[in-house]
Scaffold this motif. Structure first.
Motif, short mmCIF file in Angstrom:
data_model
loop_
_atom_site.label_atom_id
_atom_site.label_comp_id
_atom_site.label_asym_id
_atom_site.label_seq_id
_atom_site.Cartn_x
_atom_site.Cartn_y
_atom_site.Cartn_z
N ILE A 211 6.35 18.27 7.94
CA ILE A 211 5.66 17.44 8.92
C ILE A 211 4.91 16.31 8.22
CG2 ILE A 211 3.96 17.41 10.78
CD1 ILE A 211 4.72 20.23 11.44
N ALA A 212 4.26 16.63 7.09
CA ALA A 212 3.54 15.60 6.36
C ALA A 212 4.47 14.48 5.93
CB ALA A 212 2.84 16.21 5.14
N ASN A 213 5.65 14.84 5.45
CA ASN A 213 6.61 13.82 5.03
C ASN A 213 7.13 13.01 6.21
OD1 ASN A 213 6.74 13.92 2.25
ND2 ASN A 213 7.98 15.78 2.30
N LEU A 214 7.31 13.68 7.33
CA LEU A 214 7.78 13.00 8.54
C LEU A 214 6.79 11.93 8.96
CD1 LEU A 214 10.10 13.51 10.73
CD2 LEU A 214 8.25 14.47 12.06
N VAL A 215 5.50 12.30 8.99
CA VAL A 215 4.46 11.36 9.38
C VAL A 215 4.39 10.22 8.37
CG1 VAL A 215 1.99 11.08 9.75
CG2 VAL A 215 3.13 13.13 10.56
N LEU B 96 4.27 20.30 17.45
CA LEU B 96 3.31 19.88 16.42
C LEU B 96 3.70 18.56 15.80
CD1 LEU B 96 2.24 22.98 14.34
CD2 LEU B 96 0.96 21.68 16.01
N LYS B 97 5.01 18.38 15.55
CA LYS B 97 5.45 17.15 14.89
C LYS B 97 5.12 15.95 15.75
CE LYS B 97 9.35 19.33 12.65
NZ LYS B 97 10.79 19.56 12.81
N ALA B 98 5.44 16.03 17.03
CA ALA B 98 5.17 14.92 17.93
C ALA B 98 3.68 14.65 18.02
CB ALA B 98 5.75 15.22 19.31
N ALA B 99 2.91 15.73 18.15
CA ALA B 99 1.46 15.57 18.26
C ALA B 99 0.89 14.94 17.00
CB ALA B 99 0.80 16.91 18.53
N ALA B 100 1.42 15.34 15.84
CA ALA B 100 0.93 14.79 14.57
C ALA B 100 1.16 13.28 14.52
CB ALA B 100 1.62 15.47 13.40
N ALA C 258 0.84 -1.19 0.00
CA ALA C 258 0.00 0.00 0.00
C ALA C 258 0.88 1.24 0.00
CB ALA C 258 -0.89 0.00 1.22
N ILE C 259 0.37 2.35 -0.55
CA ILE C 259 1.10 3.60 -0.41
C ILE C 259 0.44 4.43 0.69
CG2 ILE C 259 2.14 3.71 -2.70
CD1 ILE C 259 -0.15 5.48 -3.58
N VAL C 260 1.26 5.14 1.43
CA VAL C 260 0.75 5.97 2.52
C VAL C 260 0.85 7.42 2.08
CG1 VAL C 260 1.03 6.59 4.93
CG2 VAL C 260 1.56 4.28 4.19
N LYS C 261 -0.26 8.15 2.23
CA LYS C 261 -0.24 9.57 1.88
C LYS C 261 -0.63 10.35 3.12
CE LYS C 261 -1.08 9.69 -3.04
NZ LYS C 261 -2.01 10.13 -4.08
N CYS C 262 0.00 11.49 3.30
CA CYS C 262 -0.32 12.28 4.48
C CYS C 262 -0.51 13.73 4.08
CB CYS C 262 0.80 12.15 5.50
SG CYS C 262 0.49 13.14 6.95
N GLU C 263 -1.54 14.33 4.62
CA GLU C 263 -1.78 15.74 4.38
C GLU C 263 -1.87 16.43 5.74
OE1 GLU C 263 -5.24 17.57 2.00
OE2 GLU C 263 -4.07 16.33 0.62
N PHE C 264 -1.07 17.46 5.90
CA PHE C 264 -1.03 18.16 7.19
C PHE C 264 -1.42 19.61 6.94
CE2 PHE C 264 1.13 20.78 10.29
CZ PHE C 264 0.96 20.10 11.47
N SER C 265 -2.34 20.12 7.72
CA SER C 265 -2.66 21.53 7.56
C SER C 265 -2.98 22.15 8.90
CB SER C 265 -3.82 21.72 6.58
OG SER C 265 -4.92 20.97 7.00
N THR C 266 -2.68 23.42 9.01
CA THR C 266 -2.99 24.13 10.25
C THR C 266 -4.21 25.01 10.00
OG1 THR C 266 -1.41 25.78 9.56
CG2 THR C 266 -0.64 24.16 11.13
#
Lengths: 247, 376
Positions: free
Chosen positions: A100-104, A135-139, A69-77
């Motif tokens: 942050i999106a890439n990190l997750v 934010l990174k940790a919380a994400a 599977a591919i994982v996609k992440c979208e992060f927005s404030t």
């Protein structure tokens, strides 16, 4: 302009914590009906919601991978998440949010057992409601809960915690003011049960003599967060299943 | 930066150690004897100093004390429920099933859910997860795409399932080879967003799944209500099509998709379609338009449909299994309580009904359903 003292002579930080204390953590799972999995995560004044969709059919045909599977992440404030209101178009796609999106994404690509879901995709959507540092940790923590709620196979939890050193003291879980102190912001994410490090990111250099203690403190923080999260997951799941068992 | 300085001053004023200690301890929740020792050591460590003892970070956190209560949770202690990453066995005496993986010699759970042990095989079933098809499953799906000779159907699974042109019953029930003319008029059978009632035909080696509608009862669903629930709440049983005694048809797809419609209207519609297909002037390429007098559903039936739908949603909210009996239990209970069908999902009533359901001795066993499968 006088220099802000981040740790008082009594050893207390700006918000009254000691160097090795976390902020209060509050979590909730299954907050959305339509998503496959969702979670609300609150650490001090940092509040974030995560929604997971999938594993589902690839949205853009031809982008699928035949064996995983591919994982996609979208992060927005949210535009109202900081002290100064941000215009909507700036809340998505800038350097910090893509980072942050890439990190997750990277953290969970290695933890989700993607080989079980070939030719599908897993979407993680993160939205910051209130931003007060970490934010990174919380994400990462919010995504873990949402993925568990979605019933997606994972090797372990991923628990993340930020540490830094201010005035030569290792400090755990920075808030917004402390993050701007210019100290090295060091993010550690681990698999608490299997015992592996998922990522260790540093914004700037940590003095060598302090590195050990910063890392150790970070690990302790992650393990503590894991305890809180796993307690909640246990409580949530036994609550859900309790009706069925009674009958 | 002025601002920050103020903050700093304020915080020092509030959180001086003398004031902080009593604050911290009054805020602790009611503590049993086991935790009292902890509290004392907590006190000590605070006196010892701040950053020397890393443990006091753990101790100081109020959540820690709360947390220990849940560790005593019997479900988790007896390992009937597990969380991802939890080690199930260390010796390698068990075989790895779904929801588990091997880490070195030990068997570890990969999802949060209930543990099933069959002989030596261990599997973990997630509380919520997407549907995973098996041959013979009765499902409801939605057409998402038309490609050559096949439809793609969304069935709440990780992939869209495939409905081949050769796996449908042509209108009129004619048995013949599918021609290229049929291929060109696939949209006259099913178009995008149509709902289909189907059965899983086969699971291919690469994980894709084919479904079929080659039975009189399967096919397109129209003029009814569609709803979606968590798939794990619907158990596989002999029968998934029910004529409820209140005059409502329900199809509980194993994939969690549910179709609710009025029995009488569906019967009339079925008869109309069959009659239309038997006419000599019948042409499958012209899409059938069902006249309004057949489509109409009375206000009372609409209300019954809404009540059935809300009963199902209520069961889902309580994480209870959804089958004919449980739906009717909620349905009757809501009538007994004189609730309007729109009020059924009010948080207060949800709580009330769920408590009644859990206290009353409702027999939820999957015994033989005496309703025979007619209609369609």
């Amino acid at each position: 302009m006088s220099k802000l003292s981040y740790i008082s002579p009594e050893g207390l930080r700006i918000d009254g914590r000691r160097a090795n204390e976390l902020r209060r953590i509050n979590v909730e799972m299954g907050v959305f009906n339509r998503a496959d999995g969702s979670a609300y995560y609150e650490q001090g004044n940092t509040k974030i919601i995560a929604a997971v969709y999938g594993p589902r059919e690839i949205s853009v045909s031809g982008k699928g991978v035949f064996d995983r599977a591919i994982v996609k992440c979208e992060f927005s404030t949210s535009s109202f998440s900081t002290t100064e209101r941000k215009p909507q178009q700036k809340t998505k796609g800038d350097r910090v949010t893509t980072e942050i999106a890439n990190l997750v994404k990277q953290a969970f690509e290695s933890t989700i057992q993607t080989h079980l879901y070939p030719r599908s995709q897993i979407n993680i959507y993160l939205q910051v409601l209130q931003s007060d540092g970490g934010l990174k940790a919380a994400a990462i923590n919010a995504s873990t809960l949402a993925l568990i709620d979605a019933g997606i196979s994972m090797k372990d939890f991923v628990c993340a915690c930020s540490t830094s050193c201010i005035d030569g003291i290792a400090v755990l879980d920075l808030n917004n003011i402390e993050e701007r102190s210019g100290g090295p912001d060091c993010l550690l994410s681990i698999q608490p049960q299997l015992g592996g490090v998922i990522s260790l990111n540093m914004d700037s250099k940590v003095p060598q003599d302090l590195f050990e203690s910063v890392l150790e403190l970070g690990e302790k923080g992650c393990k503590k967060i894991f305890l809180i999260l796993s307690d909640y997951v246990k409580r949530y799941s036994s609550n859900l299943i309790s009706n069925q068992i009674k009958n | 930066m002025d601002n920050n300085n103020n903050l700093n001053n304020i915080s020092i004023e509030i959180f001086s150690p003398q004031k902080r200690l009593p604050l911290k301890h009054t805020s602790l929740p009611s503590i049993n004897s086991g935790n009292k020792i902890k509290q004392e050591s907590n006190l000590k460590s605070e006196e010892d100093g701040d950053d020397t003892n890393n443990k006091d970070m753990v101790m100081l956190n109020v959540d820690e004390i709360k947390g220990e209560e849940y560790d005593d949770n019997e479900l988790f202690q007896s390992k009937r429920l597990v969380i991802p990453g939890q080690t199930i066995s260390r010796e390698g005496e068990y075989l790895k099933g779904h929801g588990t993986f091997n880490n070195g010699n030990s068997l570890v759970a990969s999802v949060c859910g209930t543990l099933d042990k069959v002989d030596r095989l261990i599997s973990v079933k997630a509380l919520k997860s997407r549907y995973h098809g098996e041959v013979g499953d009765i499902i409801v799906g939605r057409i998402t795409e038309i490609t050559s000779k096949r439809w793609k159907v969304d069935v709440n699974s990780r992939l869209d399932y495939i409905l081949m042109l050769s796996a449908i019953n042509l209108p009129g029930g004619i048995q013949r080879r599918r021609t290229s003319a049929d291929e060109l008029q696939m949209r006259s059978f099913f178009v995008e967003n149509d709902l289909v009632y189907a059965e899983v035909q086969m699971v291919m080696g690469d994980g894709s799944v084919a479904i079929h509608t080659r039975n009189q009862k399967y096919g397109k669903l129209q003029n009814g209500h569609f709803t979606k629930v968590i798939p794990s709440l619907i158990k596989r049983s002999k029968q998934h099509f029910y004529n409820l005694e209140c005059g409502v048809d329900v199809i509980l797809g194993i994939n969690g998709y549910i179709w609710i419609a009025d029995s009488e209207q569906q019967r009339n519609q079925q008869q109309f379609i069959q009659k239309h297909e038997k006419e000599p002037s019948f042409d499958p390429s012209i899409p059938l338009i069902i006249p309004d007098q057949i489509k109409t559903i009375s206000k009372e039936s609409r209300d019954r449909i809404a009540r059935v739908k809300n009963s199902i949603s209520l069961l889902e909210k309580g994480f209870l299994l959804i089958h004919q009996k449980s739906i009717m239990n909620v349905y009757k209970l809501s009538l007994k309580m004189n609730l309007q069908s729109k009020d059924l999902l009010h948080p207060q009533y949800i709580k009330q009904i769920l408590t009644v359901l859990s206290t009353a001795l409702y027999n939820n066993d999957d015994d033989d359903d005496d309703d025979d499968e007619n209609g369609q």
